[in-house]
Design an enzyme around this catalytic site. Structure first.
Site, PDB file in Angstrom:
ATOM      1  N   THR A 170       0.817  -1.206   0.000  1.00 34.82           N
ATOM      2  CA  THR A 170       0.000   0.000   0.000  1.00 34.82           C
ATOM      3  C   THR A 170       0.855   1.263   0.000  1.00 34.82           C
ATOM      4  OG1 THR A 170      -1.539   1.268   1.382  1.00 34.82           O
ATOM      5  CG2 THR A 170      -0.135  -0.295   2.531  1.00 34.82           C
ATOM      6  N   ASP A 171       0.297   2.349  -0.521  1.00 39.97           N
ATOM      7  CA  ASP A 171       1.019   3.632  -0.494  1.00 39.97           C
ATOM      8  C   ASP A 171       1.208   4.131   0.942  1.00 39.97           C
ATOM      9  OD1 ASP A 171      -1.637   4.359   0.058  1.00 39.97           O
ATOM     10  OD2 ASP A 171      -1.781   5.840  -1.556  1.00 39.97           O
ATOM     11  N   GLU A 172       0.411   3.606   1.897  1.00 40.32           N
ATOM     12  CA  GLU A 172       0.483   4.117   3.270  1.00 40.32           C
ATOM     13  C   GLU A 172       1.831   3.850   3.923  1.00 40.32           C
ATOM     14  OE1 GLU A 172      -2.883   3.591   5.790  1.00 40.32           O
ATOM     15  OE2 GLU A 172      -4.283   3.660   4.127  1.00 40.32           O
ATOM     16  N   TYR A 192      -1.374  -0.203  11.319  1.00 42.59           N
ATOM     17  CA  TYR A 192      -1.624  -0.902  10.043  1.00 42.59           C
ATOM     18  C   TYR A 192      -0.472  -0.689   9.073  1.00 42.59           C
ATOM     19  CZ  TYR A 192      -3.152  -1.451   5.217  1.00 42.59           C
ATOM     20  OH  TYR A 192      -3.191  -1.787   3.882  1.00 42.59           O
ATOM     21  N   LYS A 234       2.351  -3.270   7.461  1.00 38.61           N
ATOM     22  CA  LYS A 234       2.534  -3.502   6.020  1.00 38.61           C
ATOM     23  C   LYS A 234       3.978  -3.193   5.621  1.00 38.61           C
ATOM     24  CE  LYS A 234      -0.031  -4.514   3.198  1.00 38.61           C
ATOM     25  NZ  LYS A 234      -0.518  -5.823   2.662  1.00 38.61           N
ATOM     26  N   PRO A 284     -20.200  10.213   8.532  1.00 41.21           N
ATOM     27  CA  PRO A 284     -19.263  10.794   9.517  1.00 41.21           C
ATOM     28  C   PRO A 284     -17.918  11.161   8.887  1.00 41.21           C
ATOM     29  CG  PRO A 284     -19.347   8.408   9.758  1.00 41.21           C
ATOM     30  CD  PRO A 284     -20.295   8.743   8.656  1.00 41.21           C
ATOM     31  N   ASP A 335     -11.482  13.679  14.704  1.00 40.15           N
ATOM     32  CA  ASP A 335     -10.521  13.150  13.744  1.00 40.15           C
ATOM     33  C   ASP A 335      -9.970  11.784  14.178  1.00 40.15           C
ATOM     34  OD1 ASP A 335      -9.103  13.217  11.420  1.00 40.15           O
ATOM     35  OD2 ASP A 335      -7.888  14.972  11.938  1.00 40.15           O
TER      36      ASP A 335
HETATM   37  P1  NAD Z   1      -9.911  -6.981   3.046  1.00 41.04           P
HETATM   38  O1  NAD Z   1      -9.817  -6.617   4.482  1.00 41.04           O
HETATM   39  O2  NAD Z   1     -11.165  -6.665   2.297  1.00 41.04           O
HETATM   40  O3  NAD Z   1      -9.663  -8.556   2.874  1.00 41.04           O
HETATM   41  C1  NAD Z   1      -8.648  -9.229   3.565  1.00 41.04           C
HETATM   42  C2  NAD Z   1      -8.831 -10.737   3.343  1.00 41.04           C
HETATM   43  O4  NAD Z   1      -7.741 -11.415   3.978  1.00 41.04           O
HETATM   44  C3  NAD Z   1     -10.118 -11.304   3.962  1.00 41.04           C
HETATM   45  O5  NAD Z   1     -10.763 -12.183   3.055  1.00 41.04           O
HETATM   46  C4  NAD Z   1      -9.653 -12.057   5.206  1.00 41.04           C
HETATM   47  O6  NAD Z   1     -10.468 -13.165   5.530  1.00 41.04           O
HETATM   48  C5  NAD Z   1      -8.249 -12.490   4.762  1.00 41.04           C
HETATM   49  N1  NAD Z   1      -7.336 -12.685   5.898  1.00 41.04           N
HETATM   50  C6  NAD Z   1      -7.113 -11.822   6.936  1.00 41.04           C
HETATM   51  N2  NAD Z   1      -6.233 -12.373   7.789  1.00 41.04           N
HETATM   52  C7  NAD Z   1      -5.879 -13.577   7.282  1.00 41.04           C
HETATM   53  C8  NAD Z   1      -4.975 -14.606   7.684  1.00 41.04           C
HETATM   54  N3  NAD Z   1      -4.289 -14.519   8.840  1.00 41.04           N
HETATM   55  N4  NAD Z   1      -4.828 -15.687   6.891  1.00 41.04           N
HETATM   56  C9  NAD Z   1      -5.532 -15.812   5.744  1.00 41.04           C
HETATM   57  N5  NAD Z   1      -6.422 -14.896   5.329  1.00 41.04           N
HETATM   58  C10 NAD Z   1      -6.587 -13.780   6.073  1.00 41.04           C
HETATM   59  O7  NAD Z   1      -8.640  -6.316   2.344  1.00 41.04           O
HETATM   60  P2  NAD Z   1      -8.524  -5.560   0.931  1.00 41.04           P
HETATM   61  O8  NAD Z   1      -8.994  -4.170   1.073  1.00 41.04           O
HETATM   62  O9  NAD Z   1      -9.089  -6.444  -0.124  1.00 41.04           O
HETATM   63  O10 NAD Z   1      -6.931  -5.512   0.790  1.00 41.04           O
HETATM   64  C11 NAD Z   1      -6.225  -6.627   0.231  1.00 41.04           C
HETATM   65  C12 NAD Z   1      -4.732  -6.316   0.244  1.00 41.04           C
HETATM   66  O11 NAD Z   1      -4.471  -5.141  -0.524  1.00 41.04           O
HETATM   67  C13 NAD Z   1      -4.182  -6.031   1.644  1.00 41.04           C
HETATM   68  O12 NAD Z   1      -2.890  -6.619   1.724  1.00 41.04           O
HETATM   69  C14 NAD Z   1      -4.079  -4.520   1.715  1.00 41.04           C
HETATM   70  O13 NAD Z   1      -3.059  -4.110   2.570  1.00 41.04           O
HETATM   71  C15 NAD Z   1      -3.769  -4.176   0.259  1.00 41.04           C
HETATM   72  N6  NAD Z   1      -4.227  -2.842  -0.186  1.00 41.04           N
HETATM   73  C16 NAD Z   1      -5.519  -2.453  -0.010  1.00 41.04           C
HETATM   74  C17 NAD Z   1      -5.947  -1.204  -0.488  1.00 41.04           C
HETATM   75  C18 NAD Z   1      -7.368  -0.742  -0.325  1.00 41.04           C
HETATM   76  O14 NAD Z   1      -7.654   0.419  -0.649  1.00 41.04           O
HETATM   77  N7  NAD Z   1      -8.290  -1.556   0.132  1.00 41.04           N
HETATM   78  C19 NAD Z   1      -5.028  -0.365  -1.133  1.00 41.04           C
HETATM   79  C20 NAD Z   1      -3.701  -0.797  -1.299  1.00 41.04           C
HETATM   80  C21 NAD Z   1      -3.321  -2.051  -0.834  1.00 41.04           C
HETATM   81  O1  TDX Z   2     -15.970   7.132   8.622  1.00 39.21           O
HETATM   82  C1  TDX Z   2     -14.954   7.564   8.036  1.00 39.21           C
HETATM   83  N1  TDX Z   2     -14.807   8.915   7.864  1.00 39.21           N
HETATM   84  C2  TDX Z   2     -13.709   9.465   7.265  1.00 39.21           C
HETATM   85  O2  TDX Z   2     -13.613  10.702   7.141  1.00 39.21           O
HETATM   86  C3  TDX Z   2     -13.910   6.684   7.534  1.00 39.21           C
HETATM   87  C4  TDX Z   2     -14.035   5.187   7.703  1.00 39.21           C
HETATM   88  C5  TDX Z   2     -12.826   7.263   6.927  1.00 39.21           C
HETATM   89  N2  TDX Z   2     -12.703   8.610   6.817  1.00 39.21           N
HETATM   90  C6  TDX Z   2     -11.498   9.165   6.156  1.00 39.21           C
HETATM   91  C7  TDX Z   2     -10.180   8.644   6.674  1.00 39.21           C
HETATM   92  C8  TDX Z   2      -9.298   8.680   5.444  1.00 39.21           C
HETATM   93  O3  TDX Z   2      -8.722   9.979   5.289  1.00 39.21           O
HETATM   94  O4  TDX Z   2     -11.557   8.764   4.790  1.00 39.21           O
HETATM   95  C9  TDX Z   2     -10.260   8.429   4.284  1.00 39.21           C
HETATM   96  C10 TDX Z   2     -10.265   6.998   3.794  1.00 39.21           C
HETATM   97  O5  TDX Z   2     -10.394   6.159   4.940  1.00 39.21           O
HETATM   98  P1  TDX Z   2     -10.387   4.549   4.816  1.00 39.21           P
HETATM   99  O6  TDX Z   2     -11.429   4.137   3.851  1.00 39.21           O
HETATM  100  O7  TDX Z   2     -10.408   3.982   6.181  1.00 39.21           O
HETATM  101  O8  TDX Z   2      -8.991   4.304   4.066  1.00 39.21           O
HETATM  102  P2  TDX Z   2      -7.475   4.668   4.427  1.00 39.21           P
HETATM  103  O9  TDX Z   2      -7.283   4.881   5.873  1.00 39.21           O
HETATM  104  O10 TDX Z   2      -7.038   5.757   3.494  1.00 39.21           O
HETATM  105  O11 TDX Z   2      -6.762   3.267   4.020  1.00 39.21           O
HETATM  106  C11 TDX Z   2      -7.187   2.560   2.821  1.00 39.21           C
HETATM  107  O12 TDX Z   2      -6.308   2.776   1.758  1.00 39.21           O
HETATM  108  C12 TDX Z   2      -5.062   2.142   1.782  1.00 39.21           C
HETATM  109  C13 TDX Z   2      -7.353   1.065   3.067  1.00 39.21           C
HETATM  110  O13 TDX Z   2      -8.222   0.849   4.157  1.00 39.21           O
HETATM  111  C14 TDX Z   2      -6.028   0.388   3.290  1.00 39.21           C
HETATM  112  O14 TDX Z   2      -6.205  -1.002   3.432  1.00 39.21           O
HETATM  113  C15 TDX Z   2      -5.148   0.675   2.126  1.00 39.21           C
HETATM  114  O15 TDX Z   2      -3.852   0.179   2.348  1.00 39.21           O
END
Ligand code: NAD
Ligand code: TDX
Length: 337
Positions: free
Chosen positions: A126-128, A151, A155, A206, A273
């Site tokens: 992730t970019d985070e 988190y 990562k 929110p 926040d």
């Molecule tokens: P998600 O939370 O929707 O899904 C995670 C999945 O992993 C679930 O199906 C869960 O059951 C499984 N899991 C969790 N712990 C486990 C374990 N110990 N063993 C086996 N399975 C397990 O996540 P997502 O949003 O689909 O993200 C997937 C990947 O992409 C993550 O590695 C995340 O860091 C990365 N990522 C996500 C985003 C985003 O915006 N969502 C952006 C960049 C990178």
């Molecule tokens: O209720 C909310 N109100 C709000 O203002 C929530 C849930 C979030 N936010 C804000 C926080 C962040 O600035 O919105 C932005 C996005 O929040 P999230 O959806 O929780 O994402 P973020 O924290 O940016 O992280 C996501 O992007 C990178 C994914 O959850 C990660 O898994 C991924 O790595």
């Protein structure tokens, strides 16, 4: 070709599995997913009976379980590693499950894959991990890692372990770092699906702090295409940034959503926040664009409208998550969770 996808029952993983089955007819998939709160069998109900697909309920922290998969289902050609604890707010409550899965689990998976002779390991990150930006600039692949939440720190830890496997053992590892994804099947704890489902339920949206934190949004299928390209054409030991070139403040996202859902602006309610809230993320994805020819293809307006439409038409999917009954089918079938 046989590949192991981890986390295939989550948001991005389920899109990845579906896309591969549709577009890569030579590939069989073993989905290793522990079915945590974030996993949902409904996410892949449409392909569950596909003979090229199977799901193994195993945690990536379970070494014997993983070894059995790589031994009994092998030979495995590649691993696409997505399984993770993924929600920043949950990591602020407790970082322990994040360290267990994202750090320890990744190390065990790297070792098991290496011992099984797997040719390529894709670490999906992730970019985070790069931390937070000010008003200008963007993350490049050599930006120093500076994670701020439990988190993102976990990562970053998993990325460094993947890098170390390449440097120490010559294990063929590639790392991707993507910006915020959105689209169907995203768990309604994340900003966009939370706001859409709250809006459809007549609840408030929110918005944390001043609402001016910025994220770079990418439609999930564009991410999935990039992952496949990096798996097949990426250079061992390298990092590839993936981003939408689509920066929006959270306030702008909220305003676009209320307008798409025909809600009053008063539905957006400021709330305290997030602790340690990263101000801005922006990804420079020139490397993957120039070396592999990947581009984001889904325009923001189109992707967001599609996403709102999907949540409108799949109320049963998100209602069962929000009211906690979404695992009942599993409990009924297997008697345990
Ligand atoms: P998600 O939370 O929707 O899904 C995670 C999945 O992993 C679930 O199906 C869960 O059951 C499984 N899991 C969790 N712990 C486990 C374990 N110990 N063993 C086996 N399975 C397990 O996540 P997502 O949003 O689909 O993200 C997937 C990947 O992409 C993550 O590695 C995340 O860091 C990365 N990522 C996500 C985003 C985003 O915006 N969502 C952006 C960049 C990178
Ligand atoms: O209720 C909310 N109100 C709000 O203002 C929530 C849930 C979030 N936010 C804000 C926080 C962040 O600035 O919105 C932005 C996005 O929040 P999230 O959806 O929780 O994402 P973020 O924290 O940016 O992280 C996501 O992007 C990178 C994914 O959850 C990660 O898994 C991924 O790595």
């Amino acid at each position: 070709m046989r590949i192991v996808v981890t986390g295939g029952l989550g948001f991005i993983g389920s899109h990845l599995v579906r896309w591969i089955l549709q577009h890569q007819p030579q590939v069989d998939i073993i989905n290793v997913d522990a079915l945590t709160y974030a996993g949902n069998l409904e996410n892949l109900a449409d392909i569950a009976d596909n003979p090229r697909y199977q799901w193994q309920r195993i945690s990536i922290t379970d070494r014997p379980g993983l070894e059995a998969v790589f031994r009994d289902q092998g030979p495995i050609d590649a691993v696409m590693h997505l399984a993770a604890e993924s929600h920043v707010d949950r990591s602020i409550q407790s970082g322990v499950p994040f360290v267990e899965t994202n750090v320890l689990g990744t190390q065990i998976l790297l070792e098991v894959a290496r011992n099984a002779g797997v040719s390529r390991f894709l670490q999906v990150s992730t970019d985070e991990v790069y931390g937070s930006l000010g008003g200008t600039g963007s993350f490049v692949e050599h930006t120093p890692l500076s994670p701020n939440s439990p988190y993102s720190a976990s990562k970053a830890g998993s990325d460094l372990l993947a890098r170390a496997a390449f440097e120490t053992y010559g294990q063929d590892v590639v790392i991707t770092r993507c910006s915020n994804n959105y689209g169907p099947y995203q768990f309604p704890e994340k900003l966009i699906p939370l706001f859409i489902t709250n809006g459809l339920d007549g609840k408030s949206l929110p918005l944390y702090g001043d609402g001016l934190n910025v994220r770079d949004w990418l439609y999930v299928e564009d991410h999935v295409r990039a992952l496949w390209m990096v798996l097949n054409q990426g250079k061992a030991g390298e990092v590839y940034n993936i981003g939408g070139n689509n920066e929006r403040s959270n306030r702008e996202v909220a305003q676009t959503l209320v307008s798409l859902m025909h809600l009053p602006e008063t539905a957006i309610v400021p709330v305290p926040d997030r602790l340690g809230h990263d101000r801005r993320y922006a990804i420079d994805s020139s490397k993957i664009q120039e070396t592999l020819g990947w581009r984001p293809e889904t325009p923001w307006e189109q992707g967001l409208a599609l996403t709102v439409q999907w949540y409108r038409s799949r109320r049963a999917w998100w209602e069962s998550i929000k009211n906690g009954t979404y695992k009942d089918y599993y409990r009924d079938q297997y008697g345990t969770l």
